[in-house]
Design a protein around this motif. Structure first.
Motif, short mmCIF file in Angstrom:
data_model
loop_
_atom_site.label_atom_id
_atom_site.label_comp_id
_atom_site.label_asym_id
_atom_site.label_seq_id
_atom_site.Cartn_x
_atom_site.Cartn_y
_atom_site.Cartn_z
N PRO A 214 0.81 -1.23 0.00
CA PRO A 214 0.00 0.00 0.00
C PRO A 214 0.84 1.27 0.00
O PRO A 214 0.37 2.32 -0.42
CB PRO A 214 -0.84 -0.12 1.27
CG PRO A 214 -0.11 -1.10 2.13
CD PRO A 214 0.58 -2.04 1.20
N ARG A 215 2.09 1.17 0.49
CA ARG A 215 2.96 2.35 0.51
C ARG A 215 4.41 1.90 0.36
O ARG A 215 4.83 0.92 0.97
CB ARG A 215 2.81 3.12 1.83
CG ARG A 215 3.76 4.32 1.94
CD ARG A 215 3.66 5.00 3.29
NE ARG A 215 4.70 6.03 3.43
CZ ARG A 215 5.93 5.80 3.89
NH1 ARG A 215 6.27 4.58 4.27
NH2 ARG A 215 6.81 6.78 3.96
N VAL A 216 5.15 2.62 -0.48
CA VAL A 216 6.61 2.46 -0.56
C VAL A 216 7.21 3.85 -0.62
O VAL A 216 6.54 4.82 -1.00
CB VAL A 216 7.06 1.63 -1.78
CG1 VAL A 216 6.53 0.22 -1.71
CG2 VAL A 216 6.64 2.30 -3.08
N SER A 217 8.47 3.96 -0.24
CA SER A 217 9.17 5.23 -0.35
C SER A 217 10.26 5.10 -1.41
O SER A 217 10.87 4.05 -1.57
CB SER A 217 9.78 5.65 0.99
OG SER A 217 10.66 4.65 1.48
N VAL A 218 10.48 6.19 -2.15
CA VAL A 218 11.45 6.21 -3.24
C VAL A 218 12.30 7.46 -3.08
O VAL A 218 11.78 8.57 -2.95
CB VAL A 218 10.76 6.23 -4.62
CG1 VAL A 218 11.81 6.21 -5.73
CG2 VAL A 218 9.79 5.06 -4.76
#
Length: 449
Positions: A214-218
Protein backbone atom coordinates in the motif's frame (compact mmCIF):
# COMPACT_ATOMS: atom_id res chain seq x y z
CA UNK A 1 29.20 18.04 26.00
CA UNK A 2 26.59 16.52 28.30
CA UNK A 3 23.82 14.53 26.61
CA UNK A 4 20.24 15.70 26.71
CA UNK A 5 17.88 14.54 29.41
CA UNK A 6 16.15 11.20 29.06
CA UNK A 7 12.93 11.21 27.11
CA UNK A 8 9.86 9.00 26.88
CA UNK A 9 10.10 6.13 29.36
CA UNK A 10 7.58 4.20 27.26
CA UNK A 11 10.26 2.96 24.87
CA UNK A 12 13.34 0.80 25.41
CA UNK A 13 15.51 2.77 22.97
CA UNK A 14 15.24 6.34 21.80
CA UNK A 15 17.23 7.68 18.81
CA UNK A 16 17.61 11.46 18.65
CA UNK A 17 19.08 12.30 15.23
CA UNK A 18 20.27 15.81 14.36
CA UNK A 19 21.39 16.85 10.90
CA UNK A 20 24.57 18.96 11.01
CA UNK A 21 26.18 21.28 8.47
CA UNK A 22 29.38 22.37 10.24
CA UNK A 23 32.18 21.58 9.89
CA UNK A 24 30.78 19.09 7.36
CA UNK A 25 27.39 17.61 6.57
CA UNK A 26 26.57 14.69 8.83
CA UNK A 27 24.27 13.10 11.37
CA UNK A 28 24.71 13.43 15.12
CA UNK A 29 23.07 10.41 16.71
CA UNK A 30 22.18 10.08 20.37
CA UNK A 31 20.82 6.74 21.61
CA UNK A 32 18.98 6.85 24.93
CA UNK A 33 18.98 3.50 26.75
CA UNK A 34 15.75 2.95 28.67
CA UNK A 35 14.15 0.03 30.53
CA UNK A 36 16.70 -2.80 30.42
CA UNK A 37 17.88 -1.75 26.98
CA UNK A 38 20.36 -4.03 25.19
CA UNK A 39 24.08 -3.58 25.80
CA UNK A 40 25.37 -5.13 22.57
CA UNK A 41 25.25 -3.03 19.40
CA UNK A 42 26.60 -3.11 15.86
CA UNK A 43 26.39 -1.39 12.50
CA UNK A 44 24.80 -3.62 9.86
CA UNK A 45 27.33 -2.20 7.40
CA UNK A 46 30.54 -1.65 9.28
CA UNK A 47 33.30 0.89 8.66
CA UNK A 48 31.25 4.08 8.74
CA UNK A 49 31.87 5.10 12.36
CA UNK A 50 35.15 4.46 14.19
CA UNK A 51 34.32 5.70 17.70
CA UNK A 52 31.23 6.28 19.77
CA UNK A 53 30.91 7.85 23.21
CA UNK A 54 29.16 6.24 26.15
CA UNK A 55 27.74 8.57 28.84
CA UNK A 56 26.70 7.59 32.34
CA UNK A 57 23.72 9.25 34.03
CA UNK A 58 26.14 11.68 35.71
CA UNK A 59 27.58 12.74 32.36
CA UNK A 60 30.87 10.85 32.58
CA UNK A 61 32.01 10.07 29.03
CA UNK A 62 33.96 7.08 27.79
CA UNK A 63 35.22 6.50 24.22
CA UNK A 64 34.36 3.09 22.75
CA UNK A 65 36.05 1.85 19.56
CA UNK A 66 33.63 0.45 16.98
CA UNK A 67 34.83 -3.01 16.04
CA UNK A 68 33.87 -5.12 13.05
CA UNK A 69 31.59 -7.35 15.08
CA UNK A 70 30.12 -4.54 17.13
CA UNK A 71 30.65 -3.31 20.65
CA UNK A 72 29.52 -3.83 24.24
CA UNK A 73 28.60 -0.79 26.29
CA UNK A 74 29.34 -0.45 30.02
CA UNK A 75 26.57 -1.41 32.43
CA UNK A 76 26.08 2.14 33.72
CA UNK A 77 25.67 3.66 30.23
CA UNK A 78 22.61 5.84 29.82
CA UNK A 79 23.40 7.52 26.50
CA UNK A 80 25.42 6.66 23.39
CA UNK A 81 26.59 9.29 20.94
CA UNK A 82 28.32 9.18 17.57
CA UNK A 83 28.74 11.27 14.42
CA UNK A 84 28.15 9.91 10.94
CA UNK A 85 29.88 12.08 8.28
CA UNK A 86 27.90 12.31 5.06
CA UNK A 87 29.86 12.28 1.84
CA UNK A 88 32.86 10.28 3.05
CA UNK A 89 34.24 8.22 0.19
CA UNK A 90 36.06 4.92 -0.11
CA UNK A 91 33.88 2.83 2.21
CA UNK A 92 32.50 -0.26 0.57
CA UNK A 93 31.12 -0.59 -2.93
CA UNK A 94 29.70 2.53 -4.52
CA UNK A 95 26.22 1.05 -4.89
CA UNK A 96 26.02 0.49 -1.15
CA UNK A 97 25.77 4.30 -0.79
CA UNK A 98 28.10 4.11 2.20
CA UNK A 99 28.90 7.71 2.99
CA UNK A 100 25.82 8.84 1.12
CA UNK A 101 25.28 10.55 -2.21
CA UNK A 102 24.39 14.20 -1.99
CA UNK A 103 24.69 17.82 -2.88
CA UNK A 104 24.44 20.54 -0.25
CA UNK A 105 21.67 19.62 2.16
CA UNK A 106 20.20 16.92 -0.11
CA UNK A 107 21.32 13.34 0.59
CA UNK A 108 20.56 9.72 -0.20
CA UNK A 109 22.00 7.20 2.26
CA UNK A 110 21.07 3.71 3.41
CA UNK A 111 20.03 3.18 7.00
CA UNK A 112 22.39 0.23 7.34
CA UNK A 113 25.28 2.66 6.74
CA UNK A 114 24.59 5.13 9.55
CA UNK A 115 22.07 3.61 11.94
CA UNK A 116 23.55 1.58 14.79
CA UNK A 117 21.27 -1.22 16.00
CA UNK A 118 21.08 -3.81 18.77
CA UNK A 119 22.98 -7.00 18.01
CA UNK A 120 19.86 -9.03 18.81
CA UNK A 121 16.72 -7.68 17.17
CA UNK A 122 14.18 -8.69 19.78
CA UNK A 123 10.74 -7.96 18.22
CA UNK A 124 9.49 -6.96 21.67
CA UNK A 125 12.00 -4.12 21.89
CA UNK A 126 10.27 -0.80 21.27
CA UNK A 127 12.14 1.98 19.55
CA UNK A 128 11.47 5.68 19.06
CA UNK A 129 13.34 7.78 16.50
CA UNK A 130 13.23 11.48 15.68
CA UNK A 131 15.10 13.62 13.13
CA UNK A 132 15.83 17.32 13.60
CA UNK A 133 17.52 19.93 11.42
CA UNK A 134 16.33 18.64 8.04
CA UNK A 135 13.26 17.09 6.44
CA UNK A 136 13.66 13.34 6.16
CA UNK A 137 11.98 10.63 4.12
CA UNK A 138 12.39 7.27 5.87
CA UNK A 139 10.60 4.02 4.96
CA UNK A 140 8.31 4.33 7.97
CA UNK A 141 5.53 6.83 8.58
CA UNK A 142 6.03 9.31 11.38
CA UNK A 143 3.45 9.87 14.06
CA UNK A 144 2.52 13.09 15.89
CA UNK A 145 5.45 15.46 16.24
CA UNK A 146 7.43 13.59 13.60
CA UNK A 147 8.18 10.69 15.96
CA UNK A 148 8.77 7.27 14.41
CA UNK A 149 7.62 4.32 16.55
CA UNK A 150 9.47 1.17 15.50
CA UNK A 151 10.68 -2.20 16.70
CA UNK A 152 14.25 -3.45 16.80
CA UNK A 153 13.47 -5.56 13.71
CA UNK A 154 12.91 -2.35 11.72
CA UNK A 155 16.53 -1.39 12.38
CA UNK A 156 17.98 -4.55 10.81
CA UNK A 157 17.04 -3.65 7.25
CA UNK A 158 16.28 0.01 7.71
CA UNK A 159 16.00 0.82 4.02
CA UNK A 160 16.79 3.88 1.92
CA UNK A 161 16.76 7.30 3.59
CA UNK A 162 16.42 10.73 2.03
CA UNK A 163 17.52 13.87 3.86
CA UNK A 164 16.65 17.29 2.51
CA UNK A 165 15.47 17.69 -1.07
CA UNK A 166 11.85 18.07 -2.12
CA UNK A 167 8.80 15.85 -1.67
CA UNK A 168 5.99 14.67 -3.89
CA UNK A 169 3.61 11.73 -4.00
CA UNK A 170 2.84 9.29 -6.79
CA UNK A 171 -0.69 8.07 -6.18
CA UNK A 172 -1.57 4.76 -7.82
CA UNK A 173 -4.95 3.10 -8.07
CA UNK A 174 -4.40 1.20 -4.82
CA UNK A 175 -1.14 2.50 -3.34
CA UNK A 176 1.04 5.54 -2.81
CA UNK A 177 4.72 6.19 -3.38
CA UNK A 178 6.25 8.86 -1.17
CA UNK A 179 9.10 10.41 -3.14
CA UNK A 180 12.14 12.47 -2.13
CA UNK A 181 14.18 14.14 -4.89
CA UNK A 182 17.59 14.88 -3.40
CA UNK A 183 19.20 17.19 -5.92
CA UNK A 184 18.29 19.34 -8.90
CA UNK A 185 17.23 18.12 -12.34
CA UNK A 186 18.21 20.15 -15.38
CA UNK A 187 15.20 19.39 -17.60
CA UNK A 188 12.57 17.79 -15.37
CA UNK A 189 10.20 19.19 -12.78
CA UNK A 190 9.36 17.36 -9.57
CA UNK A 191 5.86 16.82 -10.94
CA UNK A 192 7.28 15.10 -14.03
CA UNK A 193 9.41 12.82 -11.85
CA UNK A 194 6.41 11.80 -9.76
CA UNK A 195 4.22 11.26 -12.81
CA UNK A 196 6.90 9.03 -14.34
CA UNK A 197 6.98 6.97 -11.15
CA UNK A 198 3.19 6.79 -11.06
CA UNK A 199 3.08 5.42 -14.60
CA UNK A 200 5.85 2.96 -13.76
CA UNK A 201 3.96 1.82 -10.68
CA UNK A 202 0.84 1.22 -12.76
CA UNK A 203 2.91 -1.00 -15.06
CA UNK A 204 3.58 -3.25 -12.09
CA UNK A 205 -0.17 -3.83 -11.96
CA UNK A 206 0.00 -5.57 -15.35
CA UNK A 207 1.81 -8.36 -13.48
CA UNK A 208 -0.07 -8.35 -10.17
CA UNK A 209 -3.77 -7.68 -9.61
CA UNK A 210 -2.89 -5.03 -7.02
CA UNK A 211 0.27 -3.07 -6.35
CA UNK A 212 2.18 -5.31 -3.92
CA UNK A 213 2.37 -2.80 -1.03
CA UNK A 214 0.00 0.00 0.00
CA UNK A 215 2.96 2.35 0.51
CA UNK A 216 6.61 2.46 -0.56
CA UNK A 217 9.17 5.23 -0.35
CA UNK A 218 11.45 6.21 -3.24
CA UNK A 219 14.54 8.41 -3.05
CA UNK A 220 15.64 9.84 -6.41
CA UNK A 221 19.21 11.10 -6.74
CA UNK A 222 20.14 13.14 -9.86
CA UNK A 223 23.68 12.09 -10.88
CA UNK A 224 25.70 15.13 -12.06
CA UNK A 225 27.13 14.94 -15.55
CA UNK A 226 24.89 12.08 -16.70
CA UNK A 227 22.11 12.34 -19.26
CA UNK A 228 20.70 8.81 -19.30
CA UNK A 229 17.63 7.97 -17.22
CA UNK A 230 18.67 4.48 -16.12
CA UNK A 231 21.90 4.96 -14.13
CA UNK A 232 21.22 2.60 -11.20
CA UNK A 233 18.51 1.37 -8.87
CA UNK A 234 18.17 -0.71 -5.74
CA UNK A 235 15.27 -1.93 -3.62
CA UNK A 236 15.80 -2.60 0.09
CA UNK A 237 13.48 -4.82 2.04
CA UNK A 238 12.67 -2.47 4.87
CA UNK A 239 9.13 -2.63 6.17
CA UNK A 240 7.58 -1.18 4.07
CA UNK A 241 10.10 -1.51 1.21
CA UNK A 242 12.12 1.46 0.00
CA UNK A 243 13.82 2.19 -3.32
CA UNK A 244 16.86 4.19 -4.40
CA UNK A 245 16.91 5.44 -7.99
CA UNK A 246 19.88 7.19 -9.58
CA UNK A 247 18.93 9.14 -12.71
CA UNK A 248 21.06 11.40 -14.86
CA UNK A 249 20.76 15.00 -13.76
CA UNK A 250 20.53 16.04 -17.41
CA UNK A 251 18.01 13.42 -18.50
CA UNK A 252 14.88 14.46 -20.40
CA UNK A 253 11.21 13.46 -20.45
CA UNK A 254 11.87 11.53 -23.68
CA UNK A 255 14.65 9.55 -22.02
CA UNK A 256 12.35 8.56 -19.13
CA UNK A 257 10.06 6.81 -21.62
CA UNK A 258 12.85 4.37 -22.41
CA UNK A 259 13.93 3.82 -18.79
CA UNK A 260 13.77 0.27 -17.46
CA UNK A 261 15.61 0.55 -14.12
CA UNK A 262 12.72 2.02 -12.10
CA UNK A 263 10.34 -0.66 -13.39
CA UNK A 264 12.88 -3.42 -12.72
CA UNK A 265 13.25 -2.30 -9.10
CA UNK A 266 9.51 -1.95 -8.51
CA UNK A 267 8.94 -5.39 -10.05
CA UNK A 268 11.07 -6.86 -7.29
CA UNK A 269 8.14 -5.97 -5.03
CA UNK A 270 5.96 -8.48 -6.90
CA UNK A 271 7.80 -11.44 -5.39
CA UNK A 272 8.76 -12.25 -1.79
CA UNK A 273 12.33 -12.04 -0.59
CA UNK A 274 13.96 -15.35 -1.54
CA UNK A 275 16.04 -16.75 1.34
CA UNK A 276 18.81 -17.55 1.08
CA UNK A 277 19.57 -14.96 -1.58
CA UNK A 278 18.95 -16.57 -4.99
CA UNK A 279 19.68 -14.12 -7.83
CA UNK A 280 18.63 -16.41 -10.65
CA UNK A 281 15.11 -16.28 -9.24
CA UNK A 282 14.86 -12.70 -7.92
CA UNK A 283 16.85 -10.94 -10.64
CA UNK A 284 15.66 -13.34 -13.31
CA UNK A 285 12.01 -12.61 -12.51
CA UNK A 286 12.52 -8.84 -12.51
CA UNK A 287 14.54 -8.94 -15.76
CA UNK A 288 11.98 -11.08 -17.58
CA UNK A 289 8.96 -9.22 -16.23
CA UNK A 290 10.43 -5.82 -17.13
CA UNK A 291 9.99 -6.58 -20.83
CA UNK A 292 6.64 -8.29 -20.30
CA UNK A 293 5.21 -5.39 -18.31
CA UNK A 294 6.40 -2.75 -20.78
CA UNK A 295 4.66 -4.66 -23.57
CA UNK A 296 1.45 -5.19 -21.61
CA UNK A 297 1.24 -1.51 -20.71
CA UNK A 298 1.78 -0.46 -24.33
CA UNK A 299 5.03 1.36 -23.56
CA UNK A 300 6.75 -0.87 -26.09
CA UNK A 301 5.51 -3.16 -28.84
CA UNK A 302 5.48 -6.92 -28.48
CA UNK A 303 8.16 -7.08 -31.18
CA UNK A 304 10.37 -4.75 -29.17
CA UNK A 305 9.85 -6.75 -25.99
CA UNK A 306 10.89 -10.01 -27.63
CA UNK A 307 13.81 -8.29 -29.33
CA UNK A 308 15.06 -7.09 -25.93
CA UNK A 309 14.65 -10.56 -24.44
CA UNK A 310 16.45 -12.26 -27.33
CA UNK A 311 19.24 -9.68 -27.19
CA UNK A 312 19.64 -10.29 -23.45
CA UNK A 313 19.64 -14.07 -23.84
CA UNK A 314 22.38 -13.81 -26.44
CA UNK A 315 24.37 -11.59 -24.13
CA UNK A 316 24.01 -14.15 -21.38
CA UNK A 317 25.05 -16.95 -23.73
CA UNK A 318 28.21 -15.05 -24.69
CA UNK A 319 29.12 -14.74 -21.01
CA UNK A 320 28.35 -18.43 -20.42
CA UNK A 321 30.71 -19.43 -23.24
CA UNK A 322 29.56 -23.05 -23.19
CA UNK A 323 29.20 -23.42 -19.43
CA UNK A 324 26.14 -25.12 -18.02
CA UNK A 325 23.20 -23.35 -16.44
CA UNK A 326 24.27 -24.78 -13.07
CA UNK A 327 27.76 -23.33 -13.50
CA UNK A 328 26.29 -19.93 -14.32
CA UNK A 329 24.09 -20.10 -11.23
CA UNK A 330 27.05 -21.09 -9.06
CA UNK A 331 29.16 -18.27 -10.50
CA UNK A 332 26.24 -15.82 -10.09
CA UNK A 333 27.91 -12.96 -11.98
CA UNK A 334 25.97 -10.19 -13.70
CA UNK A 335 24.74 -9.67 -16.30
CA UNK A 336 24.74 -13.37 -17.15
CA UNK A 337 22.92 -14.48 -14.01
CA UNK A 338 20.13 -11.98 -14.79
CA UNK A 339 19.59 -13.46 -18.23
CA UNK A 340 19.95 -17.09 -17.14
CA UNK A 341 17.26 -16.35 -14.57
CA UNK A 342 15.10 -14.56 -17.13
CA UNK A 343 15.34 -17.53 -19.52
CA UNK A 344 14.29 -19.92 -16.74
CA UNK A 345 11.40 -17.57 -15.87
CA UNK A 346 10.28 -17.62 -19.51
CA UNK A 347 10.50 -21.42 -19.60
CA UNK A 348 8.44 -21.70 -16.42
CA UNK A 349 5.84 -19.25 -17.73
CA UNK A 350 5.49 -21.11 -21.04
CA UNK A 351 5.30 -24.54 -19.40
CA UNK A 352 2.68 -23.31 -16.94
CA UNK A 353 0.52 -22.10 -19.79
CA UNK A 354 1.01 -25.36 -21.68
CA UNK A 355 -0.01 -27.32 -18.58
CA UNK A 356 -3.13 -25.22 -17.93
CA UNK A 357 -4.40 -24.69 -21.46
CA UNK A 358 -3.09 -21.11 -21.42
CA UNK A 359 -5.28 -20.31 -18.42
CA UNK A 360 -2.55 -19.69 -15.85
CA UNK A 361 1.04 -18.51 -15.81
CA UNK A 362 3.81 -16.97 -13.77
CA UNK A 363 1.48 -14.15 -12.69
CA UNK A 364 -0.54 -16.69 -10.73
CA UNK A 365 2.58 -18.05 -9.03
CA UNK A 366 3.34 -14.56 -7.73
CA UNK A 367 -0.24 -14.11 -6.54
CA UNK A 368 -0.05 -17.41 -4.65
CA UNK A 369 3.30 -16.57 -3.06
CA UNK A 370 1.90 -13.21 -1.92
CA UNK A 371 -0.60 -15.06 0.27
CA UNK A 372 2.21 -16.98 2.00
CA UNK A 373 4.24 -14.15 3.52
CA UNK A 374 6.99 -11.68 2.74
CA UNK A 375 9.76 -14.29 2.45
CA UNK A 376 10.06 -17.57 0.60
CA UNK A 377 12.61 -20.30 -0.08
CA UNK A 378 13.52 -21.85 -3.41
CA UNK A 379 11.46 -24.84 -2.32
CA UNK A 380 8.42 -22.65 -1.63
CA UNK A 381 8.81 -20.98 -5.02
CA UNK A 382 8.96 -24.40 -6.70
CA UNK A 383 5.94 -25.62 -4.73
CA UNK A 384 3.95 -22.57 -5.89
CA UNK A 385 4.90 -23.30 -9.51
CA UNK A 386 3.72 -26.90 -9.10
CA UNK A 387 0.48 -25.81 -7.40
CA UNK A 388 -0.39 -23.47 -10.27
CA UNK A 389 0.56 -26.13 -12.84
CA UNK A 390 -1.56 -28.75 -11.09
CA UNK A 391 1.36 -31.20 -10.93
CA UNK A 392 5.16 -31.55 -10.82
CA UNK A 393 6.77 -29.00 -13.12
CA UNK A 394 9.46 -26.95 -11.39
CA UNK A 395 11.98 -29.72 -10.79
CA UNK A 396 11.42 -31.16 -14.25
CA UNK A 397 12.41 -27.85 -15.83
CA UNK A 398 15.49 -27.60 -13.61
CA UNK A 399 16.47 -31.18 -14.42
CA UNK A 400 16.28 -30.34 -18.13
CA UNK A 401 18.21 -27.07 -17.92
CA UNK A 402 20.80 -27.20 -15.14
CA UNK A 403 23.25 -29.66 -16.63
CA UNK A 404 23.22 -28.60 -20.26
CA UNK A 405 24.81 -25.54 -21.83
CA UNK A 406 23.08 -22.35 -20.74
CA UNK A 407 20.42 -21.25 -23.23
CA UNK A 408 20.79 -24.53 -25.16
CA UNK A 409 17.05 -24.67 -25.85
CA UNK A 410 16.65 -21.01 -26.82
CA UNK A 411 16.21 -21.39 -30.58
CA UNK A 412 13.72 -24.23 -30.25
CA UNK A 413 11.63 -22.33 -27.70
CA UNK A 414 11.58 -19.19 -29.84
CA UNK A 415 10.50 -21.22 -32.87
CA UNK A 416 7.63 -22.78 -30.92
CA UNK A 417 6.52 -19.31 -29.76
CA UNK A 418 6.70 -17.85 -33.25
CA UNK A 419 9.56 -15.48 -32.50
CA UNK A 420 11.97 -15.27 -35.43
CA UNK A 421 15.12 -13.16 -34.95
CA UNK A 422 15.95 -10.85 -37.86
CA UNK A 423 18.90 -8.53 -38.51
CA UNK A 424 16.85 -5.57 -37.27
CA UNK A 425 14.92 -7.17 -34.43
CA UNK A 426 12.38 -10.01 -34.44
CA UNK A 427 9.39 -11.09 -36.49
CA UNK A 428 6.33 -12.49 -34.73
CA UNK A 429 4.30 -15.06 -36.65
CA UNK A 430 1.84 -17.93 -36.13
CA UNK A 431 3.40 -21.03 -34.62
CA UNK A 432 2.61 -23.94 -32.33
CA UNK A 433 2.58 -21.76 -29.20
CA UNK A 434 2.02 -18.29 -30.62
CA UNK A 435 -1.21 -18.01 -28.61
CA UNK A 436 0.84 -18.57 -25.46
CA UNK A 437 3.22 -15.85 -26.61
CA UNK A 438 0.33 -13.46 -27.12
CA UNK A 439 -0.90 -14.25 -23.62
CA UNK A 440 2.54 -13.39 -22.25
CA UNK A 441 2.92 -10.03 -23.93
CA UNK A 442 -0.71 -8.95 -24.31
CA UNK A 443 -2.15 -7.10 -21.32
CA UNK A 444 -5.82 -8.14 -21.63
CA UNK A 445 -5.00 -11.78 -22.32
CA UNK A 446 -2.49 -12.25 -19.55
CA UNK A 447 -3.58 -10.16 -16.59
CA UNK A 448 -3.91 -12.29 -13.47
CA UNK A 449 -7.49 -13.25 -12.79
Amino acid sequence: MRPSAATSEASSLRYNVTYTREPTHGLDVEVVLVHNAPREFLFTQDGAVETLWAYSESGHARALPVREKGMSVPANTRFLRYHYPLGARGRGRWWSFSGGLGQGDDWLVTGRSWLMRPRVADPRLRVELSVQGVEALLPWQAGPGGLYRLTAEDLVDSGVHGFGGRRCQSRLTDAVMDVAIVGRMSHLTDAQICEWLRQTGEEVRTIRRNFPHPRVSVVVYPVPGRAEANVFGMVLWSSPPSVALLVGQDTTPAALVGDWVALHELLHLTHPTILPRTPWISEGLATYLTEVARARSGRQSAERAWHELVKGFRRGREQADGRTTQEMIDESQPPGIYWVGAFLALRIDVELRRATGNARGLDHVLELLATQGSTATVGAYGAAVDAVAGGPLFQRILDEELHRSAFAGLEGLLEELGVTPTPGGVKLQPARDSLLREALDGQSASSAQ
